[in-house]
Scaffold this active site. Sequence first.
Site, PDB file in Angstrom:
ATOM      1  N   GLY A   1       0.821  -1.209   0.000  1.00  0.00           N
ATOM      2  CA  GLY A   1       0.000   0.000   0.000  1.00  0.00           C
ATOM      3  C   GLY A   1       0.852   1.255   0.000  1.00  0.00           C
ATOM      4  O   GLY A   1       1.912   1.322  -0.616  1.00  0.00           O
ATOM      5  N   GLY A   2       0.384   2.256   0.740  1.00  0.00           N
ATOM      6  CA  GLY A   2       1.096   3.528   0.787  1.00  0.00           C
ATOM      7  C   GLY A   2       2.495   3.410   1.323  1.00  0.00           C
ATOM      8  O   GLY A   2       3.378   4.217   0.980  1.00  0.00           O
TER       9      GLY A   2
ATOM     10  N   GLY B   1      23.425   9.984 -31.500  1.00  0.00           N
ATOM     11  CA  GLY B   1      22.980  10.636 -30.271  1.00  0.00           C
ATOM     12  C   GLY B   1      23.345   9.854 -29.031  1.00  0.00           C
ATOM     13  O   GLY B   1      23.559  10.438 -27.953  1.00  0.00           O
ATOM     14  N   ALA B   2      23.422   8.541 -29.156  1.00  0.00           N
ATOM     15  CA  ALA B   2      23.784   7.730 -28.004  1.00  0.00           C
ATOM     16  C   ALA B   2      25.224   7.996 -27.579  1.00  0.00           C
ATOM     17  O   ALA B   2      25.550   7.959 -26.390  1.00  0.00           O
ATOM     18  CB  ALA B   2      23.579   6.254 -28.310  1.00  0.00           C
TER      19      ALA B   2
END
Length: 525
Positions: free
Chosen positions: A182-183, A415-416
């Site tokens: 949960g939280g 770009g890599a």
Amino acid sequence: MPDSTTKAEKTKDMSVRLETLHERREEAVLGGGKARLEKQREKGKMTARERVDALLDPGTFQETGMFRTHRTTTFGMDTAKAPADGVVTGSGAVLGRPVHVASQDFSVMGGSAGETQSKKVVEMMEASLSTGTPFVFINDSGGARVQEGIDSLSGYGQVFYSNVRLSGAVPQISIIAGPCAGGAAYSPALTDFIIQTRKAHMFITGPNVITEVTGEKVTQDDLGGADAHMTRSGVNHFVANDDQEAILIAKKLLSFLPENNLAEPPRVNPDDVVEPNAALRDIVPAEAKKGYDVRDIIRGVVDHADFLEVQAGYAQNIVVGFARINGYTVGVVANQPSVMSGVLDINSSDKGSKFVRFCNAFNIPLLTFVDVPGFLPGVAQEHGGIIRHGAKMLYAYSAATVPKVTVVLRKAYGGAYLAMCSKDLGADKVFAWPTAEIAVMGAEGAANIVFKKEIAEAEDPAARKAELVEEYRETFATPFMAASRGLVDDIIDPADTRHEVAMALEILRTKRQLRPDKKHGLGPV
């Protein structure tokens, strides 16, 4: 008024009080009782206090809040006992350096987090912040204490708030040693590193709820087990077989880290070896498309071949982790040619950029090894946001002001190449091995574009293409063109890599780089 109490009466009174104190301490130390502690051990798990004792140096633990408990009176809580309110908190030392720690006690109401428990945890976190010391939170809890209603929920919120306050100021480590549902799962997610044991589970909604809501059937291990989070979600950073192994990992991890963002990492056991390592010359294959394990290169460069890999099972096409050069911590980032040819995709970009950001926040120099053919093409990658995720690498390296040393091993395309800490993204020193190919793209792809017409009109297109590919490769797919443009500082013998990197990092130890004043940047998320 004169004191009529005799010395004997005072001594007797103190003895009674000390006896009461002793009894109350014993009661608190037993948590939920001997039977529940034994049940914890029968599951192969340590108790909350045993975990603290194993983590901290002997005799250094100073507990805070042993006698605190809840103040709830509804739903039968008026008679419920919760020693230390289900969490052991305090300070101590790990390998001689101070830390603050919180350890949830599953034997006390399932380790459930109520108002007081969360306040105790927050107080330790704030103590970490004010003293500039790391915070370690050992999680073993069934979740929020429902009987305390909104107070328990508010407690969670305060923990999250403090997680963010500590972020980038002091290292935060979460050990998941039991349930974390949960939280409660969001606090570890806000910390820097998560170490999860194979006896622990972590998820927002459990298998039963998922089946009710979506009809999907899944086991706890497949949903939130340590291996699932390592290989699929990328939520955790280390997997441990049990509590003992998790604590050893935490200790080793802390040994690489500074106490806070204003401190330098400790210098530990420098390796005096400076002789060339000839073995490095034989690791990168002559065939451009053949893979190899980049960790062999990392271990051949760093002190004592000691490398602590982070997220070893997730996005394995990039390798990140901590090592030392001349005793000083470095953060290592490397493409892994043996997995997907070392290509950058969505997950590896997330993994790499987050690690770079952590190193920059805590003054850890970056050592980057490059062998990357590019960003992964494909519809799934494009629609999944490879542009946004890949940009995280560009942003993280560009924003980093720590010393940055890059070694180009083989492919460095497009770009890599830029994204792997190129000179243009602020690398302080770039070395290249003679096998480096720094280019817009691979020779075959480039030849198809540049010589498309010439190849098509040739009498033997295949033969002509092979000639032109070789011509392009000799012209651009070498480190010399990049070196001629100042994008590579030197082309080195692989055997000398450790020596060259160590010298570069030594001169960069005094590097200071300022950036424009602003509240914060707006990097891709």
